[in-house]
Design an enzyme around this catalytic site. Structure first.
Site, PDB file in Angstrom:
ATOM      1  N   GLU A 158      -5.609   9.267   9.763  1.00  0.00           N
ATOM      2  CA  GLU A 158      -4.272   8.860  10.165  1.00  0.00           C
ATOM      3  C   GLU A 158      -4.142   9.414  11.628  1.00  0.00           C
ATOM      4  O   GLU A 158      -3.128   9.317  12.348  1.00  0.00           O
ATOM      5  CB  GLU A 158      -3.086   9.508   9.082  1.00  0.00           C
ATOM      6  CG  GLU A 158      -3.205   8.894   7.750  1.00  0.00           C
ATOM      7  CD  GLU A 158      -1.966   8.012   7.501  1.00  0.00           C
ATOM      8  OE1 GLU A 158      -0.965   8.042   8.191  1.00  0.00           O
ATOM      9  OE2 GLU A 158      -2.067   7.002   6.913  1.00  0.00           O
ATOM     10  N   CYS A 201      -3.790  -0.994  -2.170  1.00  0.00           N
ATOM     11  CA  CYS A 201      -4.113   0.519  -2.279  1.00  0.00           C
ATOM     12  C   CYS A 201      -5.038   0.615  -3.640  1.00  0.00           C
ATOM     13  O   CYS A 201      -4.901   0.177  -4.533  1.00  0.00           O
ATOM     14  CB  CYS A 201      -2.791   1.191  -2.686  1.00  0.00           C
ATOM     15  SG  CYS A 201      -3.000   2.925  -3.026  1.00  0.00           S
ATOM     16  N   ASN A 202      -6.069   1.191  -3.158  1.00  0.00           N
ATOM     17  CA  ASN A 202      -7.202   1.606  -4.406  1.00  0.00           C
ATOM     18  C   ASN A 202      -6.483   2.429  -5.508  1.00  0.00           C
ATOM     19  O   ASN A 202      -6.805   2.153  -6.713  1.00  0.00           O
ATOM     20  CB  ASN A 202      -8.439   2.254  -3.695  1.00  0.00           C
ATOM     21  CG  ASN A 202      -9.218   1.331  -2.738  1.00  0.00           C
ATOM     22  OD1 ASN A 202     -10.376   0.774  -3.246  1.00  0.00           O
ATOM     23  ND2 ASN A 202      -8.749   1.081  -1.835  1.00  0.00           N
ATOM     24  N   THR A 203      -5.796   3.388  -4.979  1.00  0.00           N
ATOM     25  CA  THR A 203      -5.074   4.234  -6.080  1.00  0.00           C
ATOM     26  C   THR A 203      -4.329   3.413  -6.595  1.00  0.00           C
ATOM     27  O   THR A 203      -4.182   3.685  -8.155  1.00  0.00           O
ATOM     28  CB  THR A 203      -4.639   5.569  -5.286  1.00  0.00           C
ATOM     29  OG1 THR A 203      -5.558   6.076  -4.403  1.00  0.00           O
ATOM     30  CG2 THR A 203      -4.031   6.486  -6.327  1.00  0.00           C
ATOM     31  N   ASP A 215       0.832  -0.936  -0.088  1.00  0.00           N
ATOM     32  CA  ASP A 215      -0.028  -0.073   0.032  1.00  0.00           C
ATOM     33  C   ASP A 215       0.975   1.270   0.040  1.00  0.00           C
ATOM     34  O   ASP A 215       2.228   1.003   0.120  1.00  0.00           O
ATOM     35  CB  ASP A 215      -0.725  -0.037   1.284  1.00  0.00           C
ATOM     36  CG  ASP A 215      -1.559   1.262   1.264  1.00  0.00           C
ATOM     37  OD1 ASP A 215      -2.279   1.472   0.394  1.00  0.00           O
ATOM     38  OD2 ASP A 215      -1.946   1.989   2.342  1.00  0.00           O
ATOM     39  N   SER A 216       0.191   2.212  -0.112  1.00  0.00           N
ATOM     40  CA  SER A 216       1.110   3.486  -0.318  1.00  0.00           C
ATOM     41  C   SER A 216       1.558   3.789   1.072  1.00  0.00           C
ATOM     42  O   SER A 216       2.484   4.588   1.396  1.00  0.00           O
ATOM     43  CB  SER A 216       0.026   4.779  -0.566  1.00  0.00           C
ATOM     44  OG  SER A 216      -0.772   4.858  -0.026  1.00  0.00           O
ATOM     45  N   CYS A 274     -11.141   3.149  -0.407  1.00  0.00           N
ATOM     46  CA  CYS A 274     -10.004   3.584  -0.160  1.00  0.00           C
ATOM     47  C   CYS A 274      -9.692   2.783   1.248  1.00  0.00           C
ATOM     48  O   CYS A 274     -10.536   2.555   2.070  1.00  0.00           O
ATOM     49  CB  CYS A 274     -10.079   5.141   0.250  1.00  0.00           C
ATOM     50  SG  CYS A 274      -8.552   5.746   1.006  1.00  0.00           S
ATOM     51  N   THR A 275      -8.369   2.477   1.366  1.00  0.00           N
ATOM     52  CA  THR A 275      -7.805   1.834   2.410  1.00  0.00           C
ATOM     53  C   THR A 275      -8.197   2.177   3.779  1.00  0.00           C
ATOM     54  O   THR A 275      -8.506   1.354   4.614  1.00  0.00           O
ATOM     55  CB  THR A 275      -6.435   1.677   2.602  1.00  0.00           C
ATOM     56  OG1 THR A 275      -5.782   2.837   2.295  1.00  0.00           O
ATOM     57  CG2 THR A 275      -5.746   0.837   1.484  1.00  0.00           C
ATOM     58  N   HIS A 276      -8.213   3.611   3.737  1.00  0.00           N
ATOM     59  CA  HIS A 276      -8.533   4.037   5.238  1.00  0.00           C
ATOM     60  C   HIS A 276     -10.057   4.257   5.556  1.00  0.00           C
ATOM     61  O   HIS A 276     -10.352   4.287   6.986  1.00  0.00           O
ATOM     62  CB  HIS A 276      -7.893   5.449   5.302  1.00  0.00           C
ATOM     63  CG  HIS A 276      -6.662   5.871   5.268  1.00  0.00           C
ATOM     64  ND1 HIS A 276      -5.622   5.063   4.189  1.00  0.00           N
ATOM     65  CD2 HIS A 276      -5.722   6.217   6.121  1.00  0.00           C
ATOM     66  CE1 HIS A 276      -4.600   5.461   4.417  1.00  0.00           C
ATOM     67  NE2 HIS A 276      -4.441   6.128   5.528  1.00  0.00           N
ATOM     68  N   TYR A 324      -0.596   8.453  -2.331  1.00  0.00           N
ATOM     69  CA  TYR A 324      -0.786   8.381  -3.565  1.00  0.00           C
ATOM     70  C   TYR A 324      -1.918   9.025  -4.280  1.00  0.00           C
ATOM     71  O   TYR A 324      -1.836   9.286  -5.573  1.00  0.00           O
ATOM     72  CB  TYR A 324      -0.804   6.714  -3.932  1.00  0.00           C
ATOM     73  CG  TYR A 324       0.510   5.890  -3.903  1.00  0.00           C
ATOM     74  CD1 TYR A 324       1.711   6.472  -3.093  1.00  0.00           C
ATOM     75  CD2 TYR A 324       0.427   4.732  -4.352  1.00  0.00           C
ATOM     76  CE1 TYR A 324       2.846   5.656  -3.247  1.00  0.00           C
ATOM     77  CE2 TYR A 324       1.335   3.933  -4.134  1.00  0.00           C
ATOM     78  CZ  TYR A 324       2.770   4.399  -3.599  1.00  0.00           C
ATOM     79  OH  TYR A 324       3.740   3.626  -3.442  1.00  0.00           O
ATOM     80  N   GLY A 325      -2.633   9.149  -3.377  1.00  0.00           N
ATOM     81  CA  GLY A 325      -4.162   9.613  -3.853  1.00  0.00           C
ATOM     82  C   GLY A 325      -3.927  11.066  -4.674  1.00  0.00           C
ATOM     83  O   GLY A 325      -4.981  11.341  -5.285  1.00  0.00           O
TER      84      GLY A 325
END
Ligand code: DGL
Length: 272
Positions: A153, A74-76, A11-12, A185-187, A43-44
């Site tokens: 974050e 990572c989705n991006t 992931d980023s 998105c991961t978050h 990365y987004g």
């Protein structure tokens, strides 16, 4: 390639740990090697070309460690680089977008699906394409939510500021009458409860992490790459910067302490 090798996940940064958590829960007999590109997150907001270059470097790093499959958590990175990575890799590569789209199509009752993600993911249109491939008549309402990543974050999963931002971002989706929302998105799985509060319980929330773990399980089974019984399970962690922060924030994502994090130096492997 050996079936007792680890699964590489990248992931980023830290967010992809939501995917690792889902893999550990579904496939407790598998070892994982996680790489978070914390030196270059996010990365987004970056261009597709830049994200593809980062992804190529990570592919070389993971292949250098003999992983048996790679999950692009990572989705991006999935949106911009999955095709290229799948063509270049010597092992199967699984992204997060296709599994998330499949789950959304299975969940929707009225055929109106919301997708939230980073600016890059939404601009790529990758979710919309995946959803329409599966059901051409589906209506897709996409919304970038760039402030969600820093809020997560910060650990502000249920903070008044996050709630305010969510109300603003999600208003167009509510107005469009979405019955399903992809947390693209991961978050965002960390904000799932809050998003549910804002949109209401009748809107199905799709967590790509769980769907991706299921897709990975299917890929491993199809290629006869499942870890043999009795394989000693070992999880390894690496980050490209600030391993101390990776450890403290990552712990909240995985729900357990992350021991011995390696500092990875990318770009030192030859590209295949
Ligand atoms: N991992 C990214 C994603 O899922 C979110 C963080 C970033 O922007 O790098 O799109």
């Amino acid at each position: 390639m050996s079936a007792d090798a680890p699964i590489g996940v990248f992931d980023s940064g830290i967010g992809g740990l939501t995917v690792v958590r889902a893999i550990h829960a579904l496939l407790p007999g598998e070892s994982t090697l996680y790489l978070g590109d914390t030196a270059r997150v996010p990365y987004g907001s970056k261009s597709p070309e830049t994200v593809r270059r980062y992804a190529r470097e990570i592919l070389a790093w993971l292949e250098g460690r003999a992983v048996k499959a790679i999950v692009v958590a990572c989705n991006t990175a999935t949106a911009h680089a999955l095709e290229e990575l799948s063509a270049a890799a010597s092992v199967p590569v699984v992204g997060v977008i296709e599994p998330g789209a499949r789950a959304a199509i299975a969940a929707t009752r009225g055929g109106v699906i919301g997708v939230i993600g980073t600016a890059g993911t939404i601009r790529s249109g990758a979710y919309g394409r995946a959803l329409r491939r599966l059901r051409p008549a589906v209506r897709v309402v996409e919304q970038p939510c760039p402030l969600f990543v820093p809020l997560v974050e910060e650990g502000w999963f249920d903070h008044p500021a996050t709630r305010l931002v969510a109300e603003e971002y999600l208003a167009p989706l509510r107005a469009a009458g979405v019955d399903t929302i992809v947390l693209g998105c991961t978050h965002y799985p960390m904000l799932s409860t809050l998003i549910g509060d804002v949109l209401g319980p009748e809107v199905a929330r799709i967590d790509s992490a769980q769907e991706t773990a299921r897709e990975l399980a299917a890929v491993l089974a199809a290629r006869h790459l499942e870890a043999p019984r009795g394989t000693v399970v070992h999880h390894r962690w690496a980050a490209t910067d600030d391993v101390a922060r990776f450890a403290s924030v990552g712990e909240r994502f995985v729900g357990e302490p992350l021991p011995a994090i390696e500092l990875a130096v990318l770009g030192s492997e030859p590209f295949s």
